[in-house]
Design an enzyme around this catalytic site. Structure first.
Site, PDB file in Angstrom:
ATOM      1  N   SER A   1       1.387  -1.154  -0.015  1.00 50.45           N
ATOM      2  CA  SER A   1      -0.148   0.105   0.008  1.00 50.45           C
ATOM      3  C   SER A   1       0.980   1.765  -0.118  1.00 50.45           C
ATOM      4  CB  SER A   1      -1.085   0.529   0.851  1.00 50.45           C
ATOM      5  OG  SER A   1       0.175   0.197   1.999  1.00 50.45           O
ATOM      6  N   ASP A   2       0.548   2.416  -0.946  1.00 46.67           N
ATOM      7  CA  ASP A   2       0.875   3.608  -0.631  1.00 46.67           C
ATOM      8  C   ASP A   2       0.865   3.726   1.225  1.00 46.67           C
ATOM      9  OD1 ASP A   2       2.000   6.065  -0.949  1.00 46.67           O
ATOM     10  OD2 ASP A   2       0.944   6.646  -2.937  1.00 46.67           O
ATOM     11  N   CYS A   3       1.632   4.692   1.240  1.00 47.96           N
ATOM     12  CA  CYS A   3       2.069   5.148   3.208  1.00 47.96           C
ATOM     13  C   CYS A   3       0.793   5.358   3.701  1.00 47.96           C
ATOM     14  CB  CYS A   3       3.319   6.040   3.047  1.00 47.96           C
ATOM     15  SG  CYS A   3       4.516   4.559   2.772  1.00 47.96           S
TER      16      CYS A   3
END
Length: 729
Positions: A267-269
């Protein structure tokens, strides 16, 4: 001495015990497959140990010989945020090279530095953030709107060019060994992600199927199928109402089932938190974790996957699913050689001497040279003579190292500013004057400023202006931006515009405008006033030397624009409209300031003798196009020959132009070379309104040029395009 002897014996004993302990675990047996070894390791783990492995910062499992590991690292244009490393030009500059083989050479250098730094970090016990070998790069989103602050990270607006540069990036980074990866790349941000930054945590992109498959997905598909990329990062935004990181359509149906992706998904952060808070698709963290894991997310940069155990307890997911997702993570670590003897992995032979070596600095300079785009050269004022008697360097970024670095950068003691590069280039007898002249982003000029008047005392003035990562970039990093990293318009800051105008009022000799930027700049007010315009992008640590090489003719400019430069924002659709109509060279009907693919040089080319092996092409046949290109100038240069497919009487939704091939050609004075483009059936197919790639019969032009084949390009100085007609039967 006795104490030292005891310490050595103790260390040998500890190492021996560690090796004996590893030898008793089958997952350290290098004679069996990685798949079997991963299964054996996971089978030996407790559920608590398993669930702790899904965040980017994973704890050690001492009893099983598993060390701690942090997955988060960056290598956008060099090893980032991890100390000394070579800083190469920013992504948009890589696109401007139109040279995939050079970019693969560059990322081979990056991964060599990464391996060397990893080895040193391991020896000193640094297993933390930015010290690993799983790089969350490249960014292959499409730069669909020039206001997007992170567009600088991409390779431009064209899916074909982005695919070619992106695949080259991945191959260089991951290496070519049949068993091990040198490092792993990660294609981001999947998918349909390109601003606005302010809305990214809650925005729902609803592209047409045509735009999804024609524009937003091809680069990701190419990196999976042709680049064997090992990581994919899910985006913050939603697509068709479903958060990208919980979209079974994107992550399972497309990525895994249709494209055959077998790596890991991260996932993107903070993106899994957006499932809960930004998109309001889950009521609890457990639900958000379950949605993401079911869709296919293996790794969470963030906090939501701390709730995996609780999600299992609530029967939202099963331990069997956890095992499946965990296996993909451990397979990456096995393939990087983390559980094998050092001598088994050939990439462990890389030594620290490669880090920011002379070879890599020279390579950074070469990439910068090939990325620099000459946009205007009135009366051939460039190149300048090194023996020029009087020269003035000015502008807010003329002595700035920040303009070189872009975002996601490493550290180097070899940053060369434009002022330094020019100083080192000109004769020792040249009277060289320097004044900054204006602050980068101030709103008012100093009324007592003497700097503009110096332009009236010299033979030539080089003024370095631009945007910088303080204005454009990611929402958390662009500290001078009033729009969370995006741009409200495309103009230079008003203070810089006013300063350029003042210089032109006083000028005695030509004004050479050098622009540092990661995105298109509107130059309507100043372009008619200056004599030359050079776009250096964010050129990396050797940027000043590369710019000087071009300005003084040691290297002829050969970069070409990977993105259209509009005249102003009035030529653009709304920023948050993901419909491609009116966007990029493929669909734009308005005349831009500078077209896609455009770039001048100190020599000119001429195209002739275009031929094709087929005039009528049936589905399944390959089309071969041949053309002669000649250097009709007076110095050696490198031309970027471009091939475009143009429908003659096609459906009105088809792209006006589509780049189908390009080749960088080295040409001596007077030399002619024959260039071939081989187009297969897949290259000639079109995307229909249902998102299907189909064979559309009819007449098409194949146009060969060195810029977008338009009247505007020719008026600006591009070679006259040459074309042939083919019929798809």
């Amino acid at each position: 001495m006795k104490n030292l002897h005891l310490i050595l014996l103790l260390a040998i004993g500890i190492l021996s015990n560690k090796m004996n302990g590893q030898q008793q675990f089958k997952w350290f047996d290098e004679t069996i497959s990685f798949e079997e070894r991963a299964d054996l390791l996971i089978e030996a783990m407790t559920l608590e140990e398993k669930t702790a492995q899904f965040l980017n910062e994973t704890p050690a499992i001492p009893r099983l010989g598993v060390p701690e590991y942090n997955w988060w690292n960056e290598s956008l244009h060099g090893i980032a945020r991890n100390g000394k490393a070579t800083i190469f030009p920013q992504g948009i500059a890589m696109g401007a090279t139109f040279n995939p083989s050079l970019i693969q050479e560059m990322t081979t250098a990056i991964s060599n530095e990464g391996r060397a730094k990893y080895k040193i970090a391991q020896a000193m016990g640094n297993r933390g953030l930015y010290a690993g070998l799983t790089y969350w790069s490249p960014n292959v989103n499409i730069f669909r709107d020039p206001r997007w602050g992170r567009g600088q990270e991409t390779y431009g607006e064209d899916p074909f060019l982005t695919s070619k540069i992106g695949v080259a990036y991945v191959k260089g980074l991951q290496g070519n060994d049949s068993k091990y990866f040198k490092a792993t790349a990660c294609a981001k941000h999947f998918a349909v992600h390109s601003g606005p930054e302010e809305l990214r945590h809650s925005f729902n992109a609803v592209p047409s199927k045509l735009d999804l498959y024609e524009t937003y997905l091809p680069a990701f598909e190419a990196l999976v199928k042709k680049g064997n990329v090992q990581g994919v990062m899910g985006a913050y935004n939603a697509v068709y109402g479903e958060p990208a990181c919980s979209s079974e359509f994107l992550l399972d149906e497309l990525l895994k089932k249709q494209w055959g992706f077998n790596g890991y998904i991260v996932s993107d952060c903070g993106a899994l938190g957006d499932i809960l808070k930004g998109h309001n698709k889950a009521e609890t963290a457990e639900e958000a974790a379950a949605m993401a894991m079911k869709a296919g997310v293996n790794l969470n940069c963030g906090w939501v996957y701390k709730n995996i155990q609780s999600a299992i307890d609530k029967k939202l997911i099963t331990e069997e699913l956890v095992d499946q997702r965990l296996k993909q993570l451990f397979l990456i670590r096995f393939k990087l050689g983390f559980f094998d003897k050092d001598e088994s992995n050939p990439f462990n032979n890389v030594t620290s001497e490669v880090i920011n070596s002379e070879e890599h600095k020279n390579l950074a300079r070469k990439v910068a040279q090939q990325s620099i785009v000459l946009l205007k050269n009135k009366n051939n004022v460039l190149p300048l003579n090194k023996n020029i008697k009087t020269l003035y360097i000015t502008g807010p970024f003329s002595s700035s190292s920040n303009i070189l670095m872009a975002n996601y950068y490493g550290m180097s003691a070899n940053l060369v500013t434009v002022l330094e590069g020019v100083t080192d280039k000109v004769s020792l007898g040249t009277s060289l004057n320097y004044r900054q002249g204006v602050l980068p982003f101030s709103k008012n000029l100093n009324p007592l400023n003497w700097a503009p008047k110096v332009a009236g005392q010299v033979e030539a003035t080089i003024v370095v202006v631009g945007i910088s990562n303080e204005i454009e970039g990611e929402e958390v990093d662009a500290i001078a931006s009033e729009h969370k990293g995006d741009r409200k318009d495309l103009k230079l800051p008003q203070s810089q515009i006013d300063y350029i105008k003042e210089l032109c009022e006083y000028k005695k000799g030509p004004i050479i405008l050098v622009i540092g930027t990661g995105s298109p700049v509107s130059l309507e007010e100043v372009e008619p006033l200056v004599d030359a315009v050079v776009c250096m992008w964010y050129p990396g640590e050797q940027g000043g030397n590369a710019v000087a090489d071009v300005l003084f003719g040691d290297v002829a400019p050969s970069g070409h624009l990977p993105i259209t430069f509009p005249k102003n924002i009035d030529q653009l659709p709304a920023f948050d409209d993901y419909n491609m109509k009116g966007r990029t060279y493929k669909y734009m009907t308005k005349e831009p300031l500078y077209p896609f693919g455009f770039g001048l040089s100190y020599a000119s080319s001429e195209f002739s003798n275009i031929t094709s092996n087929l005039n009528k092409v049936k589905k399944g046949e390959d089309l071969s196009i041949s053309v002669d290109v000649k250097n009709i100038g007076s110095m050696y240069f490198e031309e970027v020959v471009q091939a475009y497919l143009v429908p003659v009487n096609g459906a009105d939704y088809l792209p006006i132009y589509s780049l189908k091939g390009f080749e960088r050609v080295q040409l001596k004075v007077g030399e002619t070379k024959n260039v071939h483009f081989n187009l297969k059936t897949e290259d000639l197919k079109q995307i229909n309104l249902e998102g299907e790639k189909v064979w559309m019969k009819g007449d098409y032009k194949i146009i060969i040029s060195n810029a977008l084949p338009s009247k505007r390009s020719v008026d600006l100085g591009s070679a006259k395009p040459i074309e042939t007609i083919i019929n798809l039967k």
